[in-house]
Design a protein around this motif. Sequence first.
Motif, mmCIF file in Angstrom:
data_model
loop_
_atom_site.group_PDB
_atom_site.id
_atom_site.type_symbol
_atom_site.label_atom_id
_atom_site.label_comp_id
_atom_site.label_asym_id
_atom_site.label_seq_id
_atom_site.Cartn_x
_atom_site.Cartn_y
_atom_site.Cartn_z
ATOM 1 N N SER A 243 -8.400 -5.257 -2.014
ATOM 2 C CA SER A 243 -8.715 -6.628 -1.624
ATOM 3 C C SER A 243 -8.769 -6.780 -0.106
ATOM 4 O O SER A 243 -9.634 -7.484 0.432
ATOM 5 C CB SER A 243 -7.670 -7.588 -2.198
ATOM 6 O OG SER A 243 -7.673 -7.565 -3.603
ATOM 7 N N GLY A 247 -12.146 -7.891 1.682
ATOM 8 C CA GLY A 247 -12.126 -9.059 2.562
ATOM 9 C C GLY A 247 -12.588 -8.713 3.963
ATOM 10 O O GLY A 247 -13.350 -9.465 4.600
ATOM 11 N N TYR A 348 -15.141 -9.670 -5.898
ATOM 12 C CA TYR A 348 -14.139 -10.740 -5.964
ATOM 13 C C TYR A 348 -13.857 -11.166 -7.401
ATOM 14 O O TYR A 348 -12.741 -11.574 -7.723
ATOM 15 C CB TYR A 348 -14.612 -11.941 -5.145
ATOM 16 C CG TYR A 348 -14.145 -11.913 -3.707
ATOM 17 C CD1 TYR A 348 -13.791 -10.718 -3.084
ATOM 18 C CD2 TYR A 348 -14.063 -13.075 -2.953
ATOM 19 C CE1 TYR A 348 -13.371 -10.677 -1.777
ATOM 20 C CE2 TYR A 348 -13.633 -13.048 -1.630
ATOM 21 C CZ TYR A 348 -13.294 -11.852 -1.047
ATOM 22 O OH TYR A 348 -12.869 -11.814 0.249
ATOM 23 N N ARG A 375 -6.376 -10.797 1.029
ATOM 24 C CA ARG A 375 -7.789 -10.917 1.385
ATOM 25 C C ARG A 375 -7.950 -11.642 2.716
ATOM 26 O O ARG A 375 -8.796 -11.289 3.540
ATOM 27 C CB ARG A 375 -8.548 -11.675 0.293
ATOM 28 C CG ARG A 375 -9.011 -10.805 -0.850
ATOM 29 C CD ARG A 375 -9.886 -11.564 -1.804
ATOM 30 N NE ARG A 375 -9.144 -12.068 -2.939
ATOM 31 C CZ ARG A 375 -9.623 -12.886 -3.859
ATOM 32 N NH1 ARG A 375 -10.869 -13.302 -3.769
ATOM 33 N NH2 ARG A 375 -8.886 -13.284 -4.862
#
Length: 652
Positions: A243, A247, A348, A375
């Motif tokens: 993540s 991100g 996501y 994230r």
Amino acid sequence: MVVPLLPDFPGILNTSPENTSWLVTITLLTSAIATPIISRLADMYGKRRMMVIAMITMVIGSVIAAAGGSLLTLLVGRAFQGLAASLIPVGISIMRDELPREKVASAVALMSATLGIGSALGLPLAGLIYQSFGWQAIFWVSAVVGVLLIIAVIMVVPESSLRTKGKFDAVGALLLTAALTSLLLAISKGGHWGWSSEPVILLFLGTAVLLAFWFPYELKVGQPMVDLRTSARKPVLLTNIASILVGFSMYANMLSTTQQLQLPNVGGYGFGLSIVIAGLCMVPSGLAMVALAPISALITKRYGAKITLIVGGLVLAVSYVARVFLTGEVWMVVLGATFVSMGTAIAYAAMPTLIMRSVPITETASANGLNSLLRAVGTSTMSAVVGVVLTSAVVHVGPLALPTEDAFKTVFWYAAIAALLSIAVAVFIPRVQTAPGMTPGTVSGIYAPDPRAVSSKPVTERAAKPATENEILVNGTVTGPHLRPIKQAVVNALHTNGEPADWSRADNEGRYSLILPDSGRYLLVSSADGWTPSSQVLEFADPTSWHDIHLAHRLMLSGRVSDGAVPLAGAMVTLTKTTGEFVMSTFSNDEGLYEVPLPPVGRYILTGLDPQVQTSTSLSVLLTARSATIDLCLPAAGKPPAVLSGNASVRP
């Protein structure tokens, strides 16, 4: 909606650009801090309640920002608005509670996609409102929309009856807040203050010190702010690492695309578009995220969330490599940004599913909150990287210093590398194993039974009802001898066909909670470090049930100390680690027998000593998570040490 106005705010507020940059930084800080805290409170006190509270803070912040008219009031308002970022993990958790199992994957994918459409529409909408009605109107619109959504949530969204009982970890929340504030300030302001400046170095050092206090405290407290033991499980840990990387990767698209489109045409790479037109060019990216939601859900249903995450990372990487070369026309930039958004939507959509399949149902909001927080750390880091890269490679046009084309390409290469690293991490996420007669399911990575093999009731009949309608809440305590609670015990609930239902980790008082999907028979498997596991088949029918679990037998290391064939009474037995640390010691009884609680798995040195004649022997032993019997034979007095040896018989 505030981002397009940042170039004009210094003139509007009669202040410096660095001061107005805090309008973004303060929202970043409060959103990162609020997300894990509000998510944890949602698990404890109600998800809809905390969702409404988060939106109320957004409305309050919007009104303060619109009515104040000064930099201070804008900063206060933006800080309140940041609290609303916690809506995402709480909303995902609500959908797990309320939707039929078959709908959860697509619902999670769609909610993840709304982040993209909201960002894409916010940029041009802000420009239009600003040009037509002034900057205050942007905040008034936000306040009105917030009020309408609060009313809609109260009227439409049911409050989940599932609660995690206990006391809120205020100390852990304060330590985490301070650590996040220090970390994100250092990351977001490092470019302005200088990465080697004293404030930035002190902030990073402060983060390290605060986390050094926070980690052991969270491991010690009974009901922690963040369950580090659960977060350290391989599926959760690897998903959270991925993540951060996703991100980091995706934020380059949001930060660089509008800048590319708005740059004046210097050297053949700028397009000179207005704020509104550049914002409108981002609309296809947002629409693509929404369009990809059902596709990502389909991939998850058919192949699993792990494959979905890998596919999303692959699309991100390929799209960024393409963006390095597709820079000559507006349509190329828009197309590249759209494909990046498609990869973001796919990746996501997979993350909440991967998280929810690996944590207890009673912790879904807080676990998703931590994932959202990480994230945010990734996006903040990319923001800092973009700032450094775009300001280090510039071309001067009159008084302006504009980033070069190579600077944008460098950002895209960094984003592509991060996407590839996320794939490398995702490859090692364990896949859910399918039990006989099972097909891949759609909620939390759990496998749903094939109706032809394991159920006389059709799946559509069960799926037509909300998840919480037939769920059974099971509470209880895990105890040992004399009814003493066993902390951090793990209780697993499985259907008798092998399908996992839920699991729970007991707190320091031994209390646990399970959410079972329906009434019926379940296999409860209980275990704790140092204890013999137990299992029971039980039938649960009442909506709320109480079942205490008793672990009767400790895992022990035992044996006999002897001098040849003669048992030695009062012999000292010690256990040390191979690295030198002392573990424990005891003495044998009149029959030469000794017994100590089994230490953690590992290699140890077991030593026996006859205190009368001062003879001893030592053995290197490998202890597993099973009780073991190891006999020690000490040498007779007077024999040379060179021939002394110990005899061990290990009997599970």
